[in-house]
Structure formats: C-alpha cells, structure tokens
Design an enzyme around this catalytic site. Structure first.
Site, PDB file in Angstrom:
ATOM      1  N   GLY A  47       0.837  -1.212   0.000  1.00 53.78           N
ATOM      2  CA  GLY A  47       0.000   0.000   0.000  1.00 53.78           C
ATOM      3  C   GLY A  47       0.863   1.250   0.000  1.00 53.78           C
ATOM      4  CG  ASP A  94       0.523  -3.224  10.296  1.00 52.63           C
ATOM      5  OD1 ASP A  94       1.495  -2.633   9.767  1.00 52.63           O
ATOM      6  OD2 ASP A  94      -0.239  -3.960   9.641  1.00 52.63           O
ATOM      7  NE  ARG A 147      -1.160  -4.985  -0.979  1.00 48.86           N
ATOM      8  CZ  ARG A 147      -1.800  -3.838  -0.671  1.00 48.86           C
ATOM      9  NH1 ARG A 147      -2.698  -3.346  -1.493  1.00 48.86           N
ATOM     10  NH2 ARG A 147      -1.551  -3.215   0.458  1.00 48.86           N
ATOM     11  CG  ASP A 164      -2.221  -0.643   7.562  1.00 45.60           C
ATOM     12  OD1 ASP A 164      -3.040   0.250   7.250  1.00 45.60           O
ATOM     13  OD2 ASP A 164      -1.998  -1.645   6.850  1.00 45.60           O
ATOM     14  CB  THR A 170       2.306   0.452   6.211  1.00 40.17           C
ATOM     15  OG1 THR A 170       0.933   0.164   6.526  1.00 40.17           O
ATOM     16  CG2 THR A 170       3.143   0.113   7.428  1.00 40.17           C
ATOM     17  CG  ASP A 183       3.572  -7.864   8.085  1.00 39.73           C
ATOM     18  OD1 ASP A 183       4.303  -8.116   9.039  1.00 39.73           O
ATOM     19  OD2 ASP A 183       2.886  -8.707   7.471  1.00 39.73           O
ATOM     20  NE  ARG A 193      -2.714  -4.546   4.654  1.00 36.30           N
ATOM     21  CZ  ARG A 193      -1.989  -5.278   3.832  1.00 36.30           C
ATOM     22  NH1 ARG A 193      -2.571  -6.076   2.955  1.00 36.30           N
ATOM     23  NH2 ARG A 193      -0.695  -5.248   3.868  1.00 36.30           N
TER      24      ARG A 193
HETATM   25  P1  ADP Z   1       2.507  -4.247   2.771  1.00 38.67           P
HETATM   26  O1  ADP Z   1       3.965  -4.270   2.490  1.00 38.67           O
HETATM   27  O2  ADP Z   1       1.943  -2.859   2.739  1.00 38.67           O
HETATM   28  O3  ADP Z   1       2.162  -5.041   4.025  1.00 38.67           O
HETATM   29  P2  ADP Z   1       1.507  -6.489   1.169  1.00 38.67           P
HETATM   30  O4  ADP Z   1       1.198  -7.328   2.350  1.00 38.67           O
HETATM   31  O5  ADP Z   1       0.523  -6.449   0.073  1.00 38.67           O
HETATM   32  O6  ADP Z   1       1.763  -4.947   1.558  1.00 38.67           O
HETATM   33  O7  ADP Z   1       2.907  -6.976   0.584  1.00 38.67           O
HETATM   34  C1  ADP Z   1       3.471  -6.360  -0.545  1.00 38.67           C
HETATM   35  C2  ADP Z   1       4.081  -7.392  -1.453  1.00 38.67           C
HETATM   36  O8  ADP Z   1       5.156  -8.066  -0.769  1.00 38.67           O
HETATM   37  C3  ADP Z   1       3.143  -8.515  -1.888  1.00 38.67           C
HETATM   38  O9  ADP Z   1       2.354  -8.158  -2.977  1.00 38.67           O
HETATM   39  C4  ADP Z   1       4.135  -9.600  -2.254  1.00 38.67           C
HETATM   40  O10 ADP Z   1       4.713  -9.321  -3.518  1.00 38.67           O
HETATM   41  C5  ADP Z   1       5.219  -9.432  -1.207  1.00 38.67           C
HETATM   42  N1  ADP Z   1       5.005 -10.310  -0.052  1.00 38.67           N
HETATM   43  C6  ADP Z   1       4.127 -10.141   0.959  1.00 38.67           C
HETATM   44  N2  ADP Z   1       4.214 -11.125   1.867  1.00 38.67           N
HETATM   45  C7  ADP Z   1       5.186 -11.951   1.435  1.00 38.67           C
HETATM   46  C8  ADP Z   1       5.757 -13.166   1.924  1.00 38.67           C
HETATM   47  N3  ADP Z   1       5.346 -13.733   3.073  1.00 38.67           N
HETATM   48  N4  ADP Z   1       6.737 -13.757   1.174  1.00 38.67           N
HETATM   49  C9  ADP Z   1       7.164 -13.188   0.040  1.00 38.67           C
HETATM   50  N5  ADP Z   1       6.670 -12.062  -0.486  1.00 38.67           N
HETATM   51  C10 ADP Z   1       5.688 -11.433   0.193  1.00 38.67           C
END
Ligand code: ADP
Length: 322
Positions: free
Chosen positions: A10, A129, A71, A127, A125, A102, A171
């Site tokens: 995000g 978090d 994403r 959030d 982020t 995260d 979230r």
């Molecule tokens: P944020 O970083 O804001 O928490 P997301 O959770 O959507 O956003 O994560 C961003 C991107 O990071 C995902 O679209 C994916 O490409 C990658 N990603 C997220 N979690 C994992 C994971 N456990 N292992 C590998 N890549 C991940």
C-alpha cells in the site's frame, strides 16, 4: 556501490521523502541509486532506471510514491525471488532498500535469507502495525486526514442528533482506528485488539450515552474489526433498534494527500540512516522509532507478531465520551 530502491504494498504519504533521502544521502557518499518501479512486480520485470539527485526535485511534499507500487502474488514463490535476485545482480545492484509494510519486509527477509540479497527496510504503511517501531511513514498523515474528516462529520451529526459509524483503514490492525477515535472524541470505537470488542458492548455504550443526554454519537470502526465492517454493523443496529444512523467509509481518502511534517522528517531521517548503514557494510535490517529515538533491528524481526495499540487508549475513548 549501486543501490536499488523500491516502494511496495500500500502506498503511504512520506514514501517520497524516504526515496529522496536515500538518493541524496547515497549521492553525498559517492554511491549510485537505481529506482525500481512498481515494487517487486517491477523488479521481476526488470523495470528499473538510474535515479539521480535531480529526479527527486519537488517530491518531498507529495503523497503517494513516484516509484509507483504494486502487489505481486508471484513473489510468494521462491523461484520468483531467485529471478529477482538474478535481475538485481545483472543490473549490478549490490543492496536493495525496501520501503513498505509487513508483507514487503517479509519478502525482503526471504530474499536476503534465501538468495543472499543485501536488504534494508524503511517502514512505510498507514497501518502502523510493524513490530520493532512505534511509527511507520504515512500513519501520522492518515490519522490527521481521518480526524479532519470526522470533525466535519461531527458538525452534521450534532445538528441532526444522529449516530454515525465511520470506518477507517488499518487492515487487521486497530492502531489507526483507536488513535483516530481518541483524537476526534468519538463516543465508541470498534477495533480487533480491544478486550471489549463486541456488538453488545457497543449497544450498551450507546445506550448509556443516550441516557446521559447525548443525542449524537460517532463510532469509529476499524476495517478489520471482528464485529463487522461499518456497513454491516450499521444494518444490524438499524434492524435491532430502528436507529436513524449514517455510515461513512473513509477509504482511500486516508491514503492520499501531502505528508505531515512528522512523516517528511522521519522519511528523511530513515532514508539517510539506511544508506549510512549500508555504506558501513551493514545488511539485513530495518529502521524504526522507539520512544522518540531512531533504532534499527534485524530484518527477521518482521516475523514477530503485529503490535497491538496501547491497551489504555480504547478505555480512554469511553471514559472521555461521558
Ligand atoms: P505491505 O507491504 O503494505 O504489508 P503487502 O502485504 O501487500 O503490503 O505486501 C506487498 C508485497 O510483498 C506482496 O504483494 C508480495 O509481492 C510481497 N510479499 C508479501 N508477503 C510476502 C511473503 N510472506 N513472502 C514473500 N513475499 C511477500
């Protein structure tokens, strides 16, 4: 040294301040930065280009991210992460700065652990978090945006003597919701980490307020709340109690806008700090803020549980609503 920088997940106000600081601190230390567009998706596609100091002119005060974000579902697969490592190697990028939340940090942690890519993280982020930091870029801006919006809703709520349910982002975290509720004097707040998070408690709080003579109320609802989203909770209250209520979902309004001074300052400090640490040979860490001080911790700390909002904040909301 050639560094790569990307924003992922995000978008959050303050990301541009961090990008600018990474580029300019690197320049000051004699390093080169490549901007990778659209997060891990762009990395897999090799969508990257050199980012000189002048490319960061006039971005400090802008919301969103000039590198764009995405994403990328494929990044959950180790073969795709191997491909990403190969792309970085082919471009001569020796260390990767990841600005995100995260999920983005979990991806960076896996990329370094499995494929030896030197990674460093900057929390970005709305959030707020992440374990190991009390602040993330965008939280302060999103909080102020939500509070300003609710102040406006308050005027119409009190004029009509109405109940408003206002849903805020976050979230699975209630951090944004509970801080927003406290800052705008909400009558109640629903958020997932609250020990008193139930429909029955909400109804009894609203009843108590009515008996005290309050004719309008604002209830802040975290989007990840277990009782339900604001629309569902509103429908249930209407059915059960025939209340004349309105629901507002603040949604993406909270993501946009010019970052607050706090988010610009921390974006700048963190951007400089990660480059100085990489310059000293440090790898596999992310920066944060604890009790006002800039800290850094191992990237693996991202695997720890998500922090809950300070326990007393939800209680303060109901005490102060009397
Ligand atoms: P944020 O970083 O804001 O928490 P997301 O959770 O959507 O956003 O994560 C961003 C991107 O990071 C995902 O679209 C994916 O490409 C990658 N990603 C997220 N979690 C994992 C994971 N456990 N292992 C590998 N890549 C991940």
């Amino acid at each position: 040294m050639r560094l790569g920088v990307l924003t992922s997940g995000g978008d959050a106000p303050g990301m541009n301040a961090a990008i600018r600081a990474v580029v300019r601190q690197a320049d000051a230390l004699g390093h080169e930065v490549w901007g990778i567009h659209r997060g891990y998706q762009g990395l897999l596609e090799g969508d990257m280009a050199p980012m000189p100091s002048r490319a960061c002119a006039n971005i400090l005060q802008r919301g969103g991210t000039v590198l764009h974000t995405a994403r990328c579902a494929e990044f959950h697969q180790t073969e795709q992460r191997a491909l990403a490592a190969a792309k970085l190697k082919a471009a001569g990028i020796e260390a990767l700065v990841v600005i995100g939340g995260d999920g983005s940090f979990r991806a960076a942690e896996a990329l370094q652990r499995e494929h030896g890519v030197a990674c460093a993280g900057i929390p970005g982020t709305i959030d707020n978090d992440l374990p190991g930091t009390e602040r993330t870029l965008g939280f302060d801006t999103a909080l102020n945006t939500a509070v300003e919006a609710i102040d406006r809703i308050r005027d119409t709520a009190s004029s009509h003597g109405r109940l408003f349910l206002v849903e805020v982002m976050g979230r699975s975290s209630g951090m944004l919701a509970v801080h927003t509720a406290l800052a705008c004097g909400a009558e109640a707040v629903l958020y997932p980490e609250s020990p008193e998070d139930s429909y029955e408690n909400l109804v009894s709080q609203l009843n108590a307020n009515w008996l005290r003579g309050k004719r309008s109320s604002i209830v802040v609802v975290a989007e990840g709340d277990t009782v339900g989203r604001a629309v569902a909770v509103g429908e249930r209250l209407k059915l059960d109690h025939s209340l004349d209520l309105r629901v507002v979902v603040l949604g993406h309004v909270q993501r946009g806008g010019s970052p607050t001074a706090i988010d610009r300052i921390w974006g700048s400090r963190w951007g400089c700090e990660v480059v100085r640490r990489l310059d000293r040979g440090e790898r596999g860490f992310y920066v944060g803020e604890v009790a006002g001080a800039l800290v850094a911790q191992p990237l693996a700390r991202i695997l720890e549980p998500q922090p809950a909002p300070p326990g007393d904040l939800g209680r303060l909301v109901s005490v102060l609503a009397r």
